[in-house]
Write an enzyme that holds these catalytic residues in place. Structure first.
Site, PDB file in Angstrom:
ATOM      1  N   ASP A   6      36.005 -21.628   5.140  1.00 30.69           N
ATOM      2  CA  ASP A   6      37.051 -21.365   4.483  1.00 30.69           C
ATOM      3  C   ASP A   6      38.565 -21.745   5.372  1.00 30.69           C
ATOM      4  O   ASP A   6      38.209 -21.056   6.737  1.00 30.69           O
ATOM      5  CB  ASP A   6      37.196 -19.751   4.570  1.00 30.69           C
ATOM      6  CG  ASP A   6      38.045 -19.526   3.658  1.00 30.69           C
ATOM      7  OD1 ASP A   6      38.870 -20.004   3.448  1.00 30.69           O
ATOM      8  OD2 ASP A   6      39.180 -18.155   3.507  1.00 30.69           O
ATOM      9  N   ASP A 101      39.230 -24.989  -0.861  1.00 33.48           N
ATOM     10  CA  ASP A 101      38.911 -24.574   0.900  1.00 33.48           C
ATOM     11  C   ASP A 101      37.863 -23.706   1.039  1.00 33.48           C
ATOM     12  O   ASP A 101      38.123 -23.472   2.116  1.00 33.48           O
ATOM     13  CB  ASP A 101      40.366 -23.860   0.977  1.00 33.48           C
ATOM     14  CG  ASP A 101      41.061 -22.818   0.150  1.00 33.48           C
ATOM     15  OD1 ASP A 101      39.850 -22.612  -0.189  1.00 33.48           O
ATOM     16  OD2 ASP A 101      41.545 -21.877   0.748  1.00 33.48           O
ATOM     17  N   GLU A 102      36.896 -23.993   0.473  1.00 34.03           N
ATOM     18  CA  GLU A 102      35.642 -23.244   0.870  1.00 34.03           C
ATOM     19  C   GLU A 102      34.361 -23.369   0.247  1.00 34.03           C
ATOM     20  O   GLU A 102      34.103 -25.079  -0.530  1.00 34.03           O
ATOM     21  CB  GLU A 102      35.961 -21.603  -0.057  1.00 34.03           C
ATOM     22  CG  GLU A 102      36.931 -20.457   0.886  1.00 34.03           C
ATOM     23  CD  GLU A 102      37.394 -19.350  -0.136  1.00 34.03           C
ATOM     24  OE1 GLU A 102      36.646 -18.701   0.514  1.00 34.03           O
ATOM     25  OE2 GLU A 102      37.124 -19.627  -1.687  1.00 34.03           O
TER      26      GLU A 102
END
Length: 420
Positions: A6, A101-102
């Protein structure tokens, strides 16, 4: 074991990669049209700013606190996301991108100490991309999400938190609010609190028959995952897009149908490009327009309507044509419109011609659209080749007073070095 990587304060981190002097300074990234805060550095959070704060309400306080403000630079963020995911793929052949973003990663079995390897991944991503990342490792995706929050919150983990025993899982869940559990929505949280369920551990310790009374099948999966049973497959976590929306709030009210036509050309271009990126096709388009709800003394109006497309299509011009037909039905002369947009409300994952369709024409148009995308990509600008009615597109209709450079995708924006 599954890991969740993350990116920390991702939009802020992207800006800091090319502006290292912003380290340890409060940074705020704004939504489209500089409407509200969508990303905050830890320093900005410490000053009391929150996601969703309207910028016009916090502007003076942000200036007084020395905060650096950016308009959302999503082309930069998308490119930096691709760099992070490329680095992860070099480390593991089994990676599942969950969001910009993960990503979930499945580590090889022969890596030795899992926590050390996760910290190595954190360091490599930071070295190769400049983006700080936190990694949570656990037997299930839901527990890995919890672990990643601990890795992000407590520096002592060195960027990677491992939950590999029932005792560690119970401790982590006892410190995690039930509203923070992946898959638990806001409406359900209220019901759970009424039942005295306040932490993830409270939820995990409920008997199965009680869980089945409270939850649908998704909630039951969450409960099983909290108890260490992997049951959320990639098909369930991969984003299943049912619609595509492109919309904006404008810098000033638009009164004429010609101005709205220009905006809708921009919306159609964005939505159609997203379709082509995912090899999807539109079946129905919705248009909406709205006046400025903050001007209470002026006439208020919102309306939306849908148009079915004669054939499934990924053509910008076909989508725009349908959107303009819908716009004509809901447009009201004399009103100033502050927001507008289109939504592709029905999506097909393969072409769906009917008995009267000109399939040769459809294939020719699809090839043309992909050629346009290829030219725009190679030239480094999404609108180098565009529909004439776009004019300068949405740029001149929306507010971006704090834009950063396209450091990674536009040659003219590369950092300049001056030698003395």
């Amino acid at each position: 074991m599954v890991a969740l990587a993350d990116c920390n304060n991702f939009f802020v981190s992207c800006e800091r990669v090319f502006r290292p002097e912003l380290a340890n300074k409060p940074v705020i990234v704004l939504s489209n049209n500089d409407g509200c805060a969508v990303a905050l550095s830890n320093e900005a959070k410490a000053l009391g700013f929150k996601r969703g704060d309207p910028y016009f309400k916090i502007k003076e306080r942000a200036e007084a606190g020395g905060a650096v403000v950016f308009s959302g630079n999503h082309r930069l963020y998308g490119d930096m996301s691709a760099r992070v995911m490329t680095t992860l793929r070099a480390l593991s052949s089994d990676i599942e991108v969950y969001s910009v973003d993960e990503a979930f990663i499945y580590f090889p079995e022969n890596i030795g100490d899992i926590a050390d390897y996760a910290r190595y991944v954190v360091a490599k991503i930071r070295r190769d991309t400049g983006i700080p990342v936190s990694i949570g490792v656990a037997p299930t995706k839901t527990l890995a999400k919890i672990a990643s929050h601990f890795a992000k919150k407590y520096p002592g983990y060195g960027g990677a938190c491992l939950i590999d025993t029932p005792e560690k899982a119970a401790k982590a869940m006892s410190m995690t609010d039930v509203g923070s559990v992946w898959g638990i929505g806001r409406r359900l949280v209220k019901r759970l609190r009424i039942c005295g369920i306040n932490t993830a551990l409270d939820l995990a310790q409920l008997p199965q028959n009680r869980i089945e009374q409270l939850f649908n099948i998704t909630g039951v999966r969450t409960w099983r995952e909290l108890n260490g049973e992997p049951c959320i497959s990639q098909e369930l976590t991969s984003p299943q897009r049912k619609t595509i929306t492109s919309s904006r709030s404008f810098a000033k009210e638009l009164y004429s149908i010609e101005e709205l036509h220009q905006a809708f050309a921009g919306f159609a271009s964005i939505a159609a490009r997203k379709l082509r990126e995912h090899r999807e096709y539109a079946l129905e388009v919705e248009a909406f327009i709205a006046t400025n709800r903050f001007k209470e003394l002026t006439p208020q109006y919102f309306n939306a309507t849908r148009e079915k497309l004669p054939d499934s299509t990924d053509s910008t011009s076909a989508i725009l044509k349908a959107a303009l037909v819908a716009l004509q039905k809901i447009y009201r002369p004399g009103l100033g419109f502050k927001r507008a947009g289109i939504t592709i409300t029905r999506i097909a994952h393969s072409p769906q011609p009917n008995i009267f369709s000109d399939t040769a024409k459809m294939e020719k148009m699809s090839r043309l659209m992909h050629t346009v995308d290829s030219i725009n990509y190679n030239l480094g600008a999404q609108n180098s080749v565009k529909i004439a009615s776009m004019g300068d597109g949405l740029t001149e209709l929306t507010r971006k007073e704090h834009s950063s450079r396209l450091f990674s995708t536009r040659l003219a924006d590369i950092i300049e070095v001056h030698a003395k």
